[in-house]
Design a protein around this motif. Structure first.
Motif, PDB file in Angstrom:
ATOM      1  N   LEU A 240       1.459  12.590   9.858  1.00 43.01           N
ATOM      2  CA  LEU A 240       2.498  11.569  10.033  1.00 43.01           C
ATOM      3  C   LEU A 240       2.749  10.797   8.748  1.00 43.01           C
ATOM      4  O   LEU A 240       3.895  10.540   8.385  1.00 43.01           O
ATOM      5  CB  LEU A 240       2.117  10.610  11.160  1.00 43.01           C
ATOM      6  N   ILE A 241       1.687  10.411   8.054  1.00 41.16           N
ATOM      7  CA  ILE A 241       1.889   9.644   6.822  1.00 41.16           C
ATOM      8  C   ILE A 241       2.551  10.535   5.771  1.00 41.16           C
ATOM      9  O   ILE A 241       3.363  10.077   4.959  1.00 41.16           O
ATOM     10  CB  ILE A 241       0.572   9.037   6.294  1.00 41.16           C
ATOM     11  N   SER A 242       2.236  11.839   5.786  1.00 37.81           N
ATOM     12  CA  SER A 242       2.878  12.778   4.856  1.00 37.81           C
ATOM     13  C   SER A 242       4.370  12.878   5.138  1.00 37.81           C
ATOM     14  O   SER A 242       5.200  12.828   4.220  1.00 37.81           O
ATOM     15  CB  SER A 242       2.225  14.158   4.986  1.00 37.81           C
ATOM     16  N   ALA A 243       4.719  13.009   6.417  1.00 36.61           N
ATOM     17  CA  ALA A 243       6.137  13.092   6.784  1.00 36.61           C
ATOM     18  C   ALA A 243       6.861  11.791   6.441  1.00 36.61           C
ATOM     19  O   ALA A 243       8.026  11.798   6.009  1.00 36.61           O
ATOM     20  CB  ALA A 243       6.274  13.395   8.278  1.00 36.61           C
ATOM     21  N   PHE A 244       6.176  10.678   6.617  1.00 36.33           N
ATOM     22  CA  PHE A 244       6.718   9.352   6.303  1.00 36.33           C
ATOM     23  C   PHE A 244       7.071   9.253   4.816  1.00 36.33           C
ATOM     24  O   PHE A 244       8.189   8.883   4.442  1.00 36.33           O
ATOM     25  CB  PHE A 244       5.685   8.304   6.705  1.00 36.33           C
ATOM     26  N   ARG A 275      -0.017  -0.101   2.002  1.00 37.57           N
ATOM     27  CA  ARG A 275      -0.637   0.368   0.760  1.00 37.57           C
ATOM     28  C   ARG A 275       0.046   1.642   0.257  1.00 37.57           C
ATOM     29  O   ARG A 275       0.271   1.798  -0.942  1.00 37.57           O
ATOM     30  CB  ARG A 275      -2.137   0.619   0.980  1.00 37.57           C
ATOM     31  N   ARG A 276       0.374   2.543   1.177  1.00 38.65           N
ATOM     32  CA  ARG A 276       1.051   3.768   0.774  1.00 38.65           C
ATOM     33  C   ARG A 276       2.446   3.465   0.224  1.00 38.65           C
ATOM     34  O   ARG A 276       2.957   4.174  -0.645  1.00 38.65           O
ATOM     35  CB  ARG A 276       1.138   4.743   1.958  1.00 38.65           C
ATOM     36  N   ILE A 278       3.197   0.791  -1.504  1.00 33.99           N
ATOM     37  CA  ILE A 278       2.975   0.300  -2.870  1.00 33.99           C
ATOM     38  C   ILE A 278       2.846   1.478  -3.830  1.00 33.99           C
ATOM     39  O   ILE A 278       3.446   1.498  -4.918  1.00 33.99           O
ATOM     40  CB  ILE A 278       1.721  -0.592  -2.932  1.00 33.99           C
ATOM     41  N   ILE A 279       2.049   2.478  -3.433  1.00 35.41           N
ATOM     42  CA  ILE A 279       1.886   3.672  -4.265  1.00 35.41           C
ATOM     43  C   ILE A 279       3.235   4.363  -4.464  1.00 35.41           C
ATOM     44  O   ILE A 279       3.608   4.748  -5.589  1.00 35.41           O
ATOM     45  CB  ILE A 279       0.883   4.648  -3.619  1.00 35.41           C
ATOM     46  N   PHE A 280       3.989   4.491  -3.378  1.00 42.12           N
ATOM     47  CA  PHE A 280       5.286   5.150  -3.422  1.00 42.12           C
ATOM     48  C   PHE A 280       6.242   4.439  -4.387  1.00 42.12           C
ATOM     49  O   PHE A 280       7.005   5.089  -5.113  1.00 42.12           O
ATOM     50  CB  PHE A 280       5.891   5.167  -2.007  1.00 42.12           C
ATOM     51  N   ALA A 281       6.185   3.114  -4.410  1.00 42.06           N
ATOM     52  CA  ALA A 281       7.108   2.339  -5.244  1.00 42.06           C
ATOM     53  C   ALA A 281       6.986   2.711  -6.713  1.00 42.06           C
ATOM     54  O   ALA A 281       7.990   2.769  -7.432  1.00 42.06           O
ATOM     55  CB  ALA A 281       6.861   0.845  -5.050  1.00 42.06           C
ATOM     56  N   GLY A 291      12.176  -3.329  -9.268  1.00 45.13           N
ATOM     57  CA  GLY A 291      11.857  -4.333  -8.258  1.00 45.13           C
ATOM     58  C   GLY A 291      11.141  -3.761  -7.050  1.00 45.13           C
ATOM     59  O   GLY A 291      10.624  -4.501  -6.203  1.00 45.13           O
ATOM     60  N   ALA A 292      11.060  -2.402  -6.951  1.00 45.40           N
ATOM     61  CA  ALA A 292      10.470  -1.763  -5.775  1.00 45.40           C
ATOM     62  C   ALA A 292       8.991  -2.090  -5.637  1.00 45.40           C
ATOM     63  O   ALA A 292       8.487  -2.331  -4.533  1.00 45.40           O
ATOM     64  CB  ALA A 292      10.672  -0.247  -5.842  1.00 45.40           C
ATOM     65  N   LEU A 293       8.283  -2.097  -6.767  1.00 43.66           N
ATOM     66  CA  LEU A 293       6.849  -2.383  -6.703  1.00 43.66           C
ATOM     67  C   LEU A 293       6.604  -3.797  -6.195  1.00 43.66           C
ATOM     68  O   LEU A 293       5.735  -4.027  -5.339  1.00 43.66           O
ATOM     69  CB  LEU A 293       6.211  -2.195  -8.085  1.00 43.66           C
ATOM     70  N   GLY A 294       7.376  -4.751  -6.705  1.00 43.82           N
ATOM     71  CA  GLY A 294       7.232  -6.135  -6.242  1.00 43.82           C
ATOM     72  C   GLY A 294       7.537  -6.256  -4.756  1.00 43.82           C
ATOM     73  O   GLY A 294       6.848  -6.980  -4.025  1.00 43.82           O
ATOM     74  N   LEU A 295       8.557  -5.548  -4.292  1.00 42.25           N
ATOM     75  CA  LEU A 295       8.914  -5.582  -2.871  1.00 42.25           C
ATOM     76  C   LEU A 295       7.780  -5.011  -2.021  1.00 42.25           C
ATOM     77  O   LEU A 295       7.408  -5.578  -0.996  1.00 42.25           O
ATOM     78  CB  LEU A 295      10.199  -4.788  -2.638  1.00 42.25           C
ATOM     79  N   ALA A 296       7.226  -3.870  -2.460  1.00 42.18           N
ATOM     80  CA  ALA A 296       6.160  -3.230  -1.693  1.00 42.18           C
ATOM     81  C   ALA A 296       4.924  -4.124  -1.622  1.00 42.18           C
ATOM     82  O   ALA A 296       4.274  -4.228  -0.574  1.00 42.18           O
ATOM     83  CB  ALA A 296       5.810  -1.876  -2.311  1.00 42.18           C
TER      84      ALA A 296
END
Length: 390
Positions: A240-244, A275-276, A278-281, A291-296
């Motif tokens: 599920l987290i992979s598909a997400f 947390r995932r 944040i990594i994705f950002a 700004g994605a990292l700050g948002l995450a």
């Protein structure tokens, strides 16, 4: 099939006693398959059955033991103690002395730690024990290599709807004398079972206890809210987290939100999801949207401070934003390149002109020579170690 005592759960009462009675898993039960050959030869082999719950792992293990006329010892890795291991070995020695084989079936073998698995290894190697393990987890990660190398891994798949329907119809006929059940109700059981035969039979049994006439309504009532297949420590968790993540990466917010909803409904830790994100950002958006990292990070902090259910707003907000954002893999690519360089040149000397020169001697030796403290200053000798610049 030989039914067990009348007070046993339905799934236990109708458990197949021979391969011919097994419904589903056709890929594993064709004429020249490993399991068919084992049963035909009456010689057991070490096997690790890997598959989701309710796909027949225990059933197949018991059939093998019965057909091979072996003493079948069943233990659960969750409950087994050191004394249980010793008892199994002593019983196997007695069996061997009397000319009998011993099959040890370890349910949830992934729960055994390395030391516990090591304890069985010499007895498996010597042939004193034939090991059959069952696991819902990838055995490559959970079973020690020596045991894995001495075993055949057999992968079981969730039963498809047709197999579940056939199982339910057969059970209705043999156990309840219902020859023409509601096709809609039977189909609903298949839909709600998620490929899990045990779950399907559990729903069937409870539905008929609620109402002797099997209907869609009683099936729903029997299933209640427990229709989601999810294990926070298991493979579905990672699927599920992979598909997400892949849905966000593909800029598909509808799919990403769907998987988010499934994880939250199944009880996933919202901080794990955040947390995932944040990594994705950084990994997937990076410089395309700084700004994605700050948002995450803000989403994680909101989840931590507010908690569920209100923190769902922050999670959905973050997922929508990350899904719709422009994507860039430059951060991940540059990180990989830097790590490769580090592996190729792990001990390269830092150029003298980039070193600090806090003493007169260091300056005389060329430390910091020609370097100027100014924005975008380009030194004529560059910034990488000399051997990397050739």
């Amino acid at each position: 099939m030989t039914p067990t005592n009348e007070f046993a759960p339905l799934a236990e009462r109708v458990r197949p006693q021979q391969l011919e009675d097994v419904i589903g898993q056709a890929k594993l039960l064709h004429e020249n398959s490993l399991l068919k050959n084992v049963v035909a030869s009456k010689i057991p082999v070490n096997v690790i059955f890997w598959g989701p719950p309710g796909t027949g792992k225990t059933t197949l293990a018991r059939i093998i033991a019965r057909e091979c006329k072996a003493d079948f010892i069943e233990i659960s890795a969750v409950q087994a103690k050191k004394s249980d291991v010793n008892d199994v070995v002593e019983r196997a020695k007695v069996n061997q002395a009397e000319g009998h084989r011993t099959i040890l079936f370890v349910d949830e073998i992934h729960r055994f730690n390395k030391a516990q698995q090591d304890a069985f290894l010499p007895h498996v190697e010597s042939g004193l024990l034939t090991l059959i393990g069952a696991t819902t987890e990838n055995p490559s990660f959970e079973v020690i290599r020596p045991l894995l190398s001495r075993s055949r891994v057999v992968v079981l798949e969730p039963l498809d709807d047709d197999a579940i329907i056939a199982l339910v119809k057969r059970t209705l006929k043999t156990e309840y004398s219902i020859l023409k059940p509601s096709s809609e109700a039977v189909a609903e059981i298949a839909k709600l079972s998620g490929g899990d035969a045990r779950k399907a039979l559990g729903i069937l049994e409870l539905a008929l206890q609620l109402n002797k006439k099997l209907t869609v309504a009683t099936v729903y009532e029997a299933a209640q809210a427990d229709i989601r297949a999810f294990d926070k420590g298991g493979e579905m968790h990672y699927d599920l987290i992979s598909a997400f993540i892949k849905s966000m990466r593909g800029s598909q917010p509808e799919a990403a939100l769907y998987y988010l909803a499934r994880m939250l409904a199944a009880g996933e830790d919202p901080k794990f999801i955040a947390r995932r994100m944040i990594i994705f950002a950084s990994e997937d958006i990076g410089l395309a949207g700084n700004g994605a990292l700050g948002l995450a990070v803000a989403v994680f902090e909101a989840v931590e401070r507010v908690g569920l259910p209100e923190a769902k707003y922050a999670l959905y907000h973050g997922v929508l934003a990350l899904s719709k954002s422009q994507k860039s893999r430059e951060v991940a690519t540059r990180m990989s390149e830097a790590q490769t360089l580090e592996q190729q040149y792990p001990h390269a000397a830092v150029p003298l002109h980039l070193r600090n020169a806090p003493t007169k001697l260091m300056k005389e030796l060329g430390y910091s020579k020609g370097y100027k403290w100014q924005a975008d200053f380009q030194h004529q000798k560059g910034f990488l170690p000399e051997e990397m610049s050739r």
